[in-house]
Design an enzyme around this catalytic site. Sequence first.
Site: not given
Length: 271
Positions: A36, A146
Amino acid sequence: MPLTNISNEDFNKLVKFIHSQYGIDLSQKRQLVTSRLSSLLSQKGYTDFGPFVSELLRKQDPADLELVLNRLTTNYTFFMREQEHFDFFQNVILPDLVKRHQKDKVLAIWSAGCSSGEEPYNISIYIKEFLGAQASQWDTRVLATDISQKALASAKRGVYDLPDTLPPAWRKKYFRPVAGSKQFMVAPIIRDNVIFQTFNLMDPIRFRLKFDVIFCRNVMIYFDQPTKDALMRRFYDALVPGGYFMISHSENLSKNSPFTTVAPSTFQKQR
């Protein structure tokens, strides 16, 4: 050509840093880390993980750290996810809270790890539906947090592809079609009921009010058990007596949890 190798030293330094700052356990995710992050390294002109990790940890630039976090975690959610939770919220939790708060008419609900915003908007819809004509008399604003600025920016836009599981009446009542697309925007009556804020769950929880309900679903899957236990204790302390705590069906609490189980993946703090 994608980078496929990261030295033990660089991997361990990166894993230790991510865990200490964000609680995310990548110790068993070496392949995920390399796959990733390799394209990100290439985009930034690196040909090796070593210099990238060194610069990342030395500068600790918030924008670069967010890019890394966004690659290593999955901000995936949708409306009506794990609907059993919402059924319990509608049929058990809301009647209990409304009865408790008849005098002050204030509900304190937190969507922790709200990702792209579907969860807190979904919670708000259930509240509005439950209160009906009385909704305007209540303060039911949902705190949605978040760590990802990218996720919060998407949440604040409030533009989504809506699933078929969303009741058609809700689509008409709480969403507006976006011209030239098949997407919908959250209507102001729901958008204005959510307060978005950046928050790292590893930080002390020091909000103004104790919460009646905390949703933290599909977040602790990234944490090791000691981190989960410590966070669970902070959540417990952040709830009012009798407050509710919800995690995803794929998660579980440790056996020494102070919570009482009241439904699948749903817990309550002792009154």
